[in-house]
Design a protein around this motif. Structure first.
Motif, PDB file in Angstrom:
ATOM      1  N   ALA A  40       0.836  -1.209   0.000  1.00 22.06           N
ATOM      2  CA  ALA A  40       0.000   0.000   0.000  1.00 22.06           C
ATOM      3  C   ALA A  40       0.865   1.251   0.000  1.00 22.06           C
ATOM      4  O   ALA A  40       0.594   2.212  -0.738  1.00 22.06           O
ATOM      5  CB  ALA A  40      -0.926  -0.015   1.219  1.00 22.06           C
ATOM      6  N   ALA A  41       1.928   1.257   0.807  1.00 20.57           N
ATOM      7  CA  ALA A  41       2.818   2.416   0.864  1.00 20.57           C
ATOM      8  C   ALA A  41       3.599   2.573  -0.437  1.00 20.57           C
ATOM      9  O   ALA A  41       3.829   3.695  -0.908  1.00 20.57           O
ATOM     10  CB  ALA A  41       3.782   2.269   2.045  1.00 20.57           C
ATOM     11  N   PHE A  46       4.803   5.365  -5.516  1.00 20.09           N
ATOM     12  CA  PHE A  46       4.932   5.341  -6.973  1.00 20.09           C
ATOM     13  C   PHE A  46       4.031   6.391  -7.613  1.00 20.09           C
ATOM     14  O   PHE A  46       4.445   7.081  -8.556  1.00 20.09           O
ATOM     15  CB  PHE A  46       4.590   3.939  -7.508  1.00 20.09           C
ATOM     16  N   ASP A  47       2.797   6.516  -7.116  1.00 15.84           N
ATOM     17  CA  ASP A  47       1.877   7.524  -7.654  1.00 15.84           C
ATOM     18  C   ASP A  47       2.417   8.927  -7.428  1.00 15.84           C
ATOM     19  O   ASP A  47       2.410   9.772  -8.335  1.00 15.84           O
ATOM     20  CB  ASP A  47       0.497   7.386  -6.997  1.00 15.84           C
ATOM     21  N   GLU A  48       2.881   9.194  -6.215  1.00 16.21           N
ATOM     22  CA  GLU A  48       3.361  10.535  -5.876  1.00 16.21           C
ATOM     23  C   GLU A  48       4.587  10.915  -6.704  1.00 16.21           C
ATOM     24  O   GLU A  48       4.730  12.077  -7.109  1.00 16.21           O
ATOM     25  CB  GLU A  48       3.683  10.606  -4.384  1.00 16.21           C
ATOM     26  N   LEU A  49       5.440   9.951  -6.956  1.00 19.39           N
ATOM     27  CA  LEU A  49       6.682  10.216  -7.686  1.00 19.39           C
ATOM     28  C   LEU A  49       6.508  10.141  -9.199  1.00 19.39           C
ATOM     29  O   LEU A  49       7.444  10.426  -9.941  1.00 19.39           O
ATOM     30  CB  LEU A  49       7.761   9.225  -7.242  1.00 19.39           C
ATOM     31  N   ASN A  82      16.803   7.918  -5.915  1.00 15.90           N
ATOM     32  CA  ASN A  82      16.636   6.764  -5.042  1.00 15.90           C
ATOM     33  C   ASN A  82      16.336   7.223  -3.622  1.00 15.90           C
ATOM     34  O   ASN A  82      15.410   6.707  -2.971  1.00 15.90           O
ATOM     35  CB  ASN A  82      17.899   5.904  -5.088  1.00 15.90           C
ATOM     36  N   ALA A  83      17.103   8.189  -3.125  1.00 17.83           N
ATOM     37  CA  ALA A  83      16.903   8.693  -1.765  1.00 17.83           C
ATOM     38  C   ALA A  83      15.516   9.305  -1.601  1.00 17.83           C
ATOM     39  O   ALA A  83      14.859   9.124  -0.568  1.00 17.83           O
ATOM     40  CB  ALA A  83      17.978   9.722  -1.429  1.00 17.83           C
ATOM     41  N   GLU A  84      15.054  10.033  -2.633  1.00 23.12           N
ATOM     42  CA  GLU A  84      13.719  10.629  -2.575  1.00 23.12           C
ATOM     43  C   GLU A  84      12.645   9.544  -2.544  1.00 23.12           C
ATOM     44  O   GLU A  84      11.650   9.657  -1.806  1.00 23.12           O
ATOM     45  CB  GLU A  84      13.486  11.540  -3.775  1.00 23.12           C
ATOM     46  N   TYR A  89       8.430   6.693   0.291  1.00 22.02           N
ATOM     47  CA  TYR A  89       7.856   5.420   0.748  1.00 22.02           C
ATOM     48  C   TYR A  89       7.715   5.407   2.270  1.00 22.02           C
ATOM     49  O   TYR A  89       6.661   5.060   2.804  1.00 22.02           O
ATOM     50  CB  TYR A  89       8.720   4.242   0.299  1.00 22.02           C
ATOM     51  N   ARG A  90       8.772   5.794   2.969  1.00 22.45           N
ATOM     52  CA  ARG A  90       8.751   5.720   4.426  1.00 22.45           C
ATOM     53  C   ARG A  90       7.694   6.647   5.019  1.00 22.45           C
ATOM     54  O   ARG A  90       7.069   6.324   6.030  1.00 22.45           O
ATOM     55  CB  ARG A  90      10.136   6.037   4.990  1.00 22.45           C
TER      56      ARG A  90
END
Length: 234
Positions: A40-41, A46-49, A82-84, A89-90
Protein backbone atom coordinates in the motif's frame (compact mmCIF):
# COMPACT_ATOMS: atom_id res chain seq x y z
CA UNK A 1 7.44 -33.90 14.47
CA UNK A 2 9.38 -34.46 11.25
CA UNK A 3 11.36 -31.46 10.07
CA UNK A 4 13.34 -32.12 6.92
CA UNK A 5 16.66 -30.72 5.84
CA UNK A 6 16.57 -27.86 3.38
CA UNK A 7 16.22 -28.41 -0.35
CA UNK A 8 19.49 -29.46 -1.91
CA UNK A 9 20.55 -31.38 1.19
CA UNK A 10 20.05 -35.03 2.00
CA UNK A 11 16.38 -35.61 2.89
CA UNK A 12 16.66 -36.73 6.49
CA UNK A 13 15.10 -36.11 9.84
CA UNK A 14 17.18 -33.63 11.79
CA UNK A 15 18.09 -34.59 15.35
CA UNK A 16 15.53 -33.09 17.72
CA UNK A 17 15.84 -30.90 19.56
CA UNK A 18 18.27 -28.80 17.54
CA UNK A 19 19.76 -26.67 20.29
CA UNK A 20 21.22 -23.28 19.27
CA UNK A 21 22.55 -20.99 21.98
CA UNK A 22 20.65 -17.97 20.59
CA UNK A 23 17.88 -17.43 18.03
CA UNK A 24 17.63 -14.57 15.53
CA UNK A 25 14.36 -13.80 13.72
CA UNK A 26 13.75 -11.98 10.49
CA UNK A 27 10.75 -9.61 10.76
CA UNK A 28 8.89 -9.18 7.45
CA UNK A 29 7.44 -12.49 6.31
CA UNK A 30 8.65 -14.32 9.41
CA UNK A 31 7.21 -12.61 12.47
CA UNK A 32 4.70 -10.33 10.74
CA UNK A 33 2.64 -10.42 7.54
CA UNK A 34 3.82 -7.02 6.39
CA UNK A 35 3.26 -7.29 2.63
CA UNK A 36 -0.18 -5.58 2.50
CA UNK A 37 1.10 -2.54 4.43
CA UNK A 38 4.31 -2.37 2.39
CA UNK A 39 2.54 -2.69 -0.95
CA UNK A 40 0.00 0.00 0.00
CA UNK A 41 2.82 2.42 0.86
CA UNK A 42 4.72 1.53 -2.31
CA UNK A 43 1.68 2.19 -4.50
CA UNK A 44 1.22 5.61 -2.90
CA UNK A 45 4.92 6.41 -3.32
CA UNK A 46 4.93 5.34 -6.97
CA UNK A 47 1.88 7.52 -7.65
CA UNK A 48 3.36 10.53 -5.88
CA UNK A 49 6.68 10.22 -7.69
CA UNK A 50 5.08 9.64 -11.06
CA UNK A 51 6.77 6.28 -11.53
CA UNK A 52 5.31 3.64 -13.87
CA UNK A 53 2.81 1.47 -12.02
CA UNK A 54 3.89 -2.01 -11.02
CA UNK A 55 1.70 -5.02 -10.36
CA UNK A 56 1.37 -6.42 -6.83
CA UNK A 57 3.61 -9.33 -7.88
CA UNK A 58 6.25 -6.89 -9.10
CA UNK A 59 6.01 -4.81 -5.92
CA UNK A 60 6.56 -7.96 -3.83
CA UNK A 61 10.19 -7.81 -5.01
CA UNK A 62 10.61 -4.86 -2.63
CA UNK A 63 9.63 -6.94 0.43
CA UNK A 64 12.67 -8.08 2.37
CA UNK A 65 15.83 -6.49 0.89
CA UNK A 66 16.97 -2.95 1.77
CA UNK A 67 14.83 -0.28 0.11
CA UNK A 68 17.77 1.33 -1.67
CA UNK A 69 18.37 -1.98 -3.41
CA UNK A 70 14.68 -2.40 -4.20
CA UNK A 71 14.31 0.98 -5.88
CA UNK A 72 17.63 0.56 -7.72
CA UNK A 73 17.01 -2.96 -9.01
CA UNK A 74 13.26 -2.81 -9.57
CA UNK A 75 12.63 0.84 -10.50
CA UNK A 76 16.00 1.88 -11.92
CA UNK A 77 16.51 4.70 -9.40
CA UNK A 78 19.93 5.81 -8.21
CA UNK A 79 21.44 8.77 -6.36
CA UNK A 80 19.08 11.52 -5.23
CA UNK A 81 16.11 9.94 -7.04
CA UNK A 82 16.64 6.76 -5.04
CA UNK A 83 16.90 8.69 -1.77
CA UNK A 84 13.72 10.63 -2.57
CA UNK A 85 11.86 7.39 -3.34
CA UNK A 86 12.96 5.81 -0.05
CA UNK A 87 11.92 8.90 1.92
CA UNK A 88 8.55 9.10 0.12
CA UNK A 89 7.86 5.42 0.75
CA UNK A 90 8.75 5.72 4.43
CA UNK A 91 6.45 8.72 4.88
CA UNK A 92 3.54 6.65 3.61
CA UNK A 93 4.66 3.49 5.41
CA UNK A 94 4.48 5.28 8.75
CA UNK A 95 0.70 5.34 8.26
CA UNK A 96 0.40 1.65 7.46
CA UNK A 97 3.18 -0.22 9.25
CA UNK A 98 1.27 -1.07 12.42
CA UNK A 99 -1.39 -2.80 10.32
CA UNK A 100 0.89 -5.83 9.95
CA UNK A 101 -0.41 -8.77 12.01
CA UNK A 102 1.73 -11.44 13.60
CA UNK A 103 1.49 -14.79 11.86
CA UNK A 104 -0.52 -17.41 13.72
CA UNK A 105 1.69 -19.15 16.26
CA UNK A 106 4.52 -16.62 16.15
CA UNK A 107 3.73 -14.97 19.51
CA UNK A 108 3.51 -18.39 21.15
CA UNK A 109 6.87 -19.44 19.65
CA UNK A 110 8.66 -16.25 20.71
CA UNK A 111 7.23 -16.34 24.21
CA UNK A 112 8.01 -20.03 24.65
CA UNK A 113 11.64 -19.49 23.65
CA UNK A 114 11.88 -16.44 25.91
CA UNK A 115 10.37 -18.34 28.83
CA UNK A 116 12.89 -21.14 28.25
CA UNK A 117 15.72 -18.62 28.64
CA UNK A 118 16.85 -18.66 25.00
CA UNK A 119 18.45 -15.31 24.04
CA UNK A 120 16.46 -13.76 21.17
CA UNK A 121 17.16 -11.04 18.64
CA UNK A 122 15.54 -9.57 15.53
CA UNK A 123 17.72 -9.08 12.45
CA UNK A 124 15.86 -7.14 9.76
CA UNK A 125 16.64 -4.90 6.80
CA UNK A 126 13.77 -2.67 7.91
CA UNK A 127 14.56 0.66 9.57
CA UNK A 128 15.51 -0.29 13.12
CA UNK A 129 13.26 2.29 14.75
CA UNK A 130 10.26 1.05 12.78
CA UNK A 131 11.06 -2.54 13.74
CA UNK A 132 11.04 -1.62 17.41
CA UNK A 133 7.72 0.20 17.08
CA UNK A 134 6.14 -2.77 15.31
CA UNK A 135 7.41 -5.24 17.91
CA UNK A 136 6.22 -3.03 20.74
CA UNK A 137 2.78 -2.70 19.12
CA UNK A 138 2.65 -6.49 18.81
CA UNK A 139 3.56 -6.93 22.48
CA UNK A 140 6.79 -8.80 21.78
CA UNK A 141 9.56 -6.21 22.15
CA UNK A 142 10.37 -7.23 25.73
CA UNK A 143 11.12 -10.78 24.57
CA UNK A 144 14.11 -9.66 22.51
CA UNK A 145 17.52 -8.83 23.95
CA UNK A 146 18.52 -7.09 20.71
CA UNK A 147 16.87 -5.55 17.65
CA UNK A 148 19.16 -4.97 14.68
CA UNK A 149 18.01 -3.13 11.57
CA UNK A 150 18.95 -0.49 9.05
CA UNK A 151 20.04 2.98 10.14
CA UNK A 152 19.02 6.21 8.42
CA UNK A 153 19.52 6.00 4.67
CA UNK A 154 19.37 2.19 4.85
CA UNK A 155 22.98 2.15 6.04
CA UNK A 156 24.00 -1.23 7.43
CA UNK A 157 20.73 -2.81 6.31
CA UNK A 158 21.94 -5.75 4.26
CA UNK A 159 21.13 -9.11 5.79
CA UNK A 160 24.62 -10.20 6.72
CA UNK A 161 25.19 -6.81 8.35
CA UNK A 162 22.08 -6.91 10.54
CA UNK A 163 22.76 -10.52 11.51
CA UNK A 164 26.34 -9.59 12.45
CA UNK A 165 25.12 -6.62 14.51
CA UNK A 166 22.45 -8.71 16.24
CA UNK A 167 25.01 -11.32 17.28
CA UNK A 168 27.35 -8.60 18.56
CA UNK A 169 24.56 -7.03 20.62
CA UNK A 170 23.52 -10.38 22.06
CA UNK A 171 27.14 -10.99 23.09
CA UNK A 172 27.29 -7.56 24.71
CA UNK A 173 24.15 -8.47 26.66
CA UNK A 174 25.92 -11.56 28.01
CA UNK A 175 24.37 -14.19 25.73
CA UNK A 176 26.22 -17.28 24.54
CA UNK A 177 26.56 -16.72 20.79
CA UNK A 178 28.75 -19.74 20.06
CA UNK A 179 25.96 -21.43 18.09
CA UNK A 180 23.22 -19.00 16.97
CA UNK A 181 20.61 -19.72 14.32
CA UNK A 182 18.65 -17.35 12.08
CA UNK A 183 15.00 -17.90 11.11
CA UNK A 184 13.83 -16.26 7.90
CA UNK A 185 11.65 -16.70 4.85
CA UNK A 186 13.69 -15.56 1.82
CA UNK A 187 16.92 -16.37 0.02
CA UNK A 188 18.73 -13.34 1.41
CA UNK A 189 18.09 -14.75 4.91
CA UNK A 190 19.87 -17.96 3.94
CA UNK A 191 22.68 -16.07 2.19
CA UNK A 192 23.14 -13.59 5.02
CA UNK A 193 23.30 -16.35 7.61
CA UNK A 194 25.79 -18.27 5.49
CA UNK A 195 28.00 -15.17 5.17
CA UNK A 196 28.08 -14.94 8.97
CA UNK A 197 28.78 -18.65 9.33
CA UNK A 198 25.51 -19.61 11.02
CA UNK A 199 22.59 -21.88 10.18
CA UNK A 200 19.25 -20.67 8.83
CA UNK A 201 15.85 -22.27 9.35
CA UNK A 202 13.48 -21.49 6.47
CA UNK A 203 10.04 -20.18 7.47
CA UNK A 204 7.66 -21.55 4.83
CA UNK A 205 4.67 -19.66 6.28
CA UNK A 206 6.17 -16.40 4.95
CA UNK A 207 6.88 -15.20 1.42
CA UNK A 208 9.37 -17.87 0.40
CA UNK A 209 9.14 -21.47 -0.75
CA UNK A 210 11.42 -24.53 -0.71
CA UNK A 211 13.18 -23.46 -3.90
CA UNK A 212 13.89 -19.92 -2.65
CA UNK A 213 15.06 -21.36 0.67
CA UNK A 214 17.50 -23.84 -0.80
CA UNK A 215 20.46 -24.19 1.51
CA UNK A 216 18.52 -23.62 4.73
CA UNK A 217 19.45 -25.98 7.54
CA UNK A 218 15.79 -26.98 7.83
CA UNK A 219 12.38 -25.95 6.52
CA UNK A 220 9.39 -25.45 8.80
CA UNK A 221 5.79 -25.04 7.61
CA UNK A 222 4.58 -23.36 10.80
CA UNK A 223 6.00 -21.74 13.95
CA UNK A 224 5.06 -24.84 15.96
CA UNK A 225 7.46 -26.86 13.80
CA UNK A 226 10.25 -24.43 14.66
CA UNK A 227 9.36 -24.91 18.33
CA UNK A 228 9.63 -28.68 17.96
CA UNK A 229 12.97 -28.30 16.20
CA UNK A 230 14.29 -26.05 18.98
CA UNK A 231 12.90 -28.18 21.80
CA UNK A 232 10.13 -25.94 23.12
CA UNK A 233 6.40 -26.63 23.17
CA UNK A 234 4.30 -24.07 21.27
Amino acid sequence: MHVTAGAGREDRQLPLPYAPTAVLFDLDGTLIDSAPAILAALELAFDELGLPKQTPAELMRFVGPPLVDGFRLNAGLTGTANAEAVATYRRHYRDTMLDSPLYDGVAELVRALHAAGVPLAVATSKHEGYAREILEHAGLLDCFSAVSGAAAGDLGGRKAQVIHAAIERLAEAGADVSRPVHIGDLDHDVAGARTEGIDCIGALWGYGNPEILRGAKALAAAPAEVGALLGVEV
